[in-house]
Design an enzyme around this catalytic site. Structure first.
Site, short mmCIF file in Angstrom:
data_model
loop_
_atom_site.label_atom_id
_atom_site.label_comp_id
_atom_site.label_asym_id
_atom_site.label_seq_id
_atom_site.Cartn_x
_atom_site.Cartn_y
_atom_site.Cartn_z
N ASN A 68 39.39 99.65 -15.96
CA ASN A 68 40.23 98.45 -16.03
C ASN A 68 39.64 97.45 -15.06
O ASN A 68 39.83 97.54 -13.85
CB ASN A 68 41.68 98.79 -15.67
CG ASN A 68 42.61 97.59 -15.78
OD1 ASN A 68 42.18 96.47 -16.03
ND2 ASN A 68 43.90 97.81 -15.58
N ARG A 72 39.99 98.92 -20.86
CA ARG A 72 41.16 98.09 -21.13
C ARG A 72 40.69 96.65 -21.35
O ARG A 72 39.98 96.09 -20.51
CB ARG A 72 42.14 98.14 -19.97
CG ARG A 72 43.36 97.25 -20.21
CD ARG A 72 44.17 97.03 -18.95
NE ARG A 72 45.32 96.17 -19.23
CZ ARG A 72 45.75 95.23 -18.39
NH1 ARG A 72 45.14 95.02 -17.24
NH2 ARG A 72 46.80 94.50 -18.70
N HIS A 130 51.03 94.40 -22.74
CA HIS A 130 51.56 95.71 -22.33
C HIS A 130 51.66 96.68 -23.51
O HIS A 130 52.41 97.65 -23.46
CB HIS A 130 52.94 95.59 -21.67
CG HIS A 130 52.93 94.93 -20.33
ND1 HIS A 130 53.93 94.09 -19.91
CD2 HIS A 130 52.04 94.97 -19.31
CE1 HIS A 130 53.66 93.63 -18.70
NE2 HIS A 130 52.52 94.16 -18.31
N LEU A 135 58.65 97.23 -16.71
CA LEU A 135 59.04 96.39 -15.58
C LEU A 135 58.19 96.73 -14.36
O LEU A 135 58.30 97.82 -13.79
CB LEU A 135 60.53 96.60 -15.25
CG LEU A 135 61.51 96.49 -16.42
CD1 LEU A 135 62.92 96.83 -15.97
CD2 LEU A 135 61.44 95.10 -17.04
N GLY A 180 54.22 92.60 -13.49
CA GLY A 180 54.31 91.96 -14.80
C GLY A 180 55.38 92.67 -15.60
O GLY A 180 55.51 93.89 -15.51
N ARG A 201 55.37 85.45 -11.86
CA ARG A 201 55.42 84.61 -13.06
C ARG A 201 56.86 84.22 -13.36
O ARG A 201 57.78 85.02 -13.23
CB ARG A 201 54.83 85.33 -14.27
CG ARG A 201 53.36 85.67 -14.14
CD ARG A 201 52.86 86.32 -15.42
NE ARG A 201 51.54 86.92 -15.24
CZ ARG A 201 51.22 88.15 -15.60
NH1 ARG A 201 52.11 88.94 -16.18
NH2 ARG A 201 50.00 88.61 -15.40
N ASP A 228 57.82 91.78 -4.47
CA ASP A 228 58.04 93.22 -4.55
C ASP A 228 59.54 93.52 -4.60
O ASP A 228 60.27 93.18 -3.66
CB ASP A 228 57.41 93.91 -3.35
CG ASP A 228 57.32 95.42 -3.50
OD1 ASP A 228 58.36 96.04 -3.84
OD2 ASP A 228 56.23 95.98 -3.29
N ARG A 263 61.13 96.24 -4.22
CA ARG A 263 61.60 97.11 -3.14
C ARG A 263 61.96 96.30 -1.90
O ARG A 263 63.00 96.54 -1.25
CB ARG A 263 60.53 98.15 -2.80
CG ARG A 263 60.25 99.15 -3.92
CD ARG A 263 58.98 99.92 -3.69
NE ARG A 263 57.81 99.04 -3.71
CZ ARG A 263 56.55 99.45 -3.66
NH1 ARG A 263 56.29 100.75 -3.56
NH2 ARG A 263 55.54 98.60 -3.69
N GLY A 305 56.73 100.32 -12.75
CA GLY A 305 57.09 100.59 -11.35
C GLY A 305 58.55 100.35 -11.02
O GLY A 305 59.19 101.17 -10.36
N ILE A 306 59.12 99.24 -11.51
CA ILE A 306 60.53 98.95 -11.26
C ILE A 306 61.41 99.79 -12.19
O ILE A 306 62.39 100.39 -11.76
CB ILE A 306 60.83 97.45 -11.47
CG1 ILE A 306 60.06 96.60 -10.46
CG2 ILE A 306 62.33 97.17 -11.36
CD1 ILE A 306 60.14 95.10 -10.72
N GLU A 308 49.40 104.65 -18.98
CA GLU A 308 48.48 103.84 -19.77
C GLU A 308 47.07 104.43 -19.80
O GLU A 308 46.36 104.34 -20.80
CB GLU A 308 48.45 102.41 -19.22
CG GLU A 308 49.78 101.68 -19.41
CD GLU A 308 49.80 100.32 -18.75
OE1 GLU A 308 49.40 99.34 -19.41
OE2 GLU A 308 50.21 100.23 -17.58
#
Length: 395
Positions: free
Chosen positions: A9, A88, A177, A206, A209, A238, A280, A282, A328-329, A382
């Site tokens: 990637n 990718r 995605h 989520l 991006g 974004r 972030d 978190r 991640g989220i 992925e």
């Protein structure tokens, strides 16, 4: 016979890689080259069961990073096991509806999409061409972020602008995605023991991006991202959806250039812009708990916009067999899942608090009550999807 695939990637100043067993998904080695072209350029490599090693490559570009990676694979007796390289590629336009073995014509077609993804495709091409030179004895395969969404109908992908702009310039909604959305939909169907062709799913990827997609019978029929990855949901930096006239307003009233507006919406907006603190989630969740009102506002806008888009994505499905949280989220934030499902009560979602708290620690988890429209956490992979696609393409 080995089923190891080298997954690449490539970005403009970084390069992620992993060796993936396409049959099992195991990754004996992964790593990241970053700050390429800079005096601080480094390659970080992590082998399963071993500590991370960091190799300095001052001022090293992509060729130096890749040669360093391949040398390390040789030392670990892994280089000879590589059957192919899976790359990718962000944008495949309308030409690519599936992963494709790379030849000269494919390279030209990817290059022809550069204007659709000027920040990504040129970097992807650098990775492909450099890798082809250094590893010329195996096939190389392009796996496109956009390919999965090429099954969207015209009513979903066309913008209501003059039709000739689509026909002449390819201006339409493409979606991104796709590798993640495809993987989690297949993984959930496998977990449920049901044919993917029988399921109506909404997938919410989520992370920094973010995008969501309607998946009917294993095919994407709508998604939130558009011509570029800027459209749709609130993301880390974004903006997601804004009034298109915002560009004109900022240019005319604040004397910003179009490039400055583009940078503002892509790199200074979203969670970072709203919170004035961080991109972030978190960090924002902790700040919100500590009483930071702007962080709380950013989280509220993120969840509200996400819930609205999920509700809209239910329209082409008719009914929902499952909502997937991933990325991640999506995989790690108990609070975000709780907030979003509370906003989606109108669609019959009722969260199970205990299951929501424990989800994400295992591969897949149901997080709703028995009488609820089902929602699940599914860990995306992925790299494994790229490896599977690469193996299938060379066969």
């Amino acid at each position: 016979m080995s089923s190891n695939i080298l997954v690449i990637n490539c970005g403009s100043s970084s390069l992620k890689f992993s060796v993936v067993d396409s049959a099992s998904g195991q990754q004996p080695i992964t790593g990241l080259a970053e700050r390429l072209g800079d005096t601080g350029a480094v390659v970080s490599i992590k082998s399963s069961g071993n500590d991370k090693i960091i190799i300095d490559i001052p001022n090293g570009e992509h060729d130096k990073a890749l040669s360093t990676i391949l040398d390390h694979l040789q030392q670990q007796d892994l280089l000879e096991t590589i059957q192919a390289v899976g790359h990718r590629v962000v944008h495949g336009g309308e030409q690519f509806t599936d992963s494709t073995v790379i030849d000269d014509q494919v390279l030209l077609a990817i290059e022809a999409c550069n204007h659709l993804a000027p920040l990504h495709n040129p970097a992807n091409l650098i990775g492909i061409r450099t890798c082809q030179k250094l590893l010329s004895n195996v096939p190389h395969v392009a796996v496109f972020d956009t390919a999965f969404h090429q099954t969207m109908p015209e009513q979903a992908y066309l913008y209501p602008i003059p039709y000739e702009l689509y026909k002449e310039q390819g201006i339409r909604r493409y979606g991104f995605h796709g590798t993640s959305h495809r993987y989690v939909s297949m993984a959930l169907a496998d977990t449920l023991g049901k044919p993917l062709e029988s399921l109506n799913l909404i997938s919410a990827h989520l992370g920094n991006g973010c995008s969501a997609a309607s998946i009917q019978g294993g095919k994407s029929i709508d998604t939130t991202m558009g011509l570029t990855p800027l459209e749709g949901l609130v993301m880390g930096t974004r903006s997601g959806d804004v009034d298109p006239s915002l560009h004109h307003f900022l240019c005319s009233q604040m004397k910003m250039s179009i490039d400055e507006v583009n940078t503002l919406l892509n790199k200074k907006s979203g969670l970072l812009g709203l919170s004035s603190l961080s991109n972030d989630m978190r960090t924002l969740e902790q700040a919100s708990q500590d009483g930071n009102q702007q962080a709380e506002l950013a989280i509220q806008v993120f969840c509200y916009r996400l819930a609205k888009h999920i509700a809209a994505l239910a329209v082409p499905l008719g009914h929902i067999d499952g909502l997937i949280f991933t990325g991640g989220i999506g995989e790690n934030s108990v609070a975000i899942r709780q907030r979003v499902l509370a906003l989606l009560a109108v669609l019959g979602f009722k969260i199970d608090d205990e299951q929501n708290k424990s989800a994400g620690k295992s591969q897949h988890g149901l997080i709703t009550q028995p009488e609820s429209t089902p929602a699940y956490v599914v860990n995306t992979n992925e790299e494994w999807m790229i490896a599977k696609d690469t193996q299938a393409a060379i066969q």
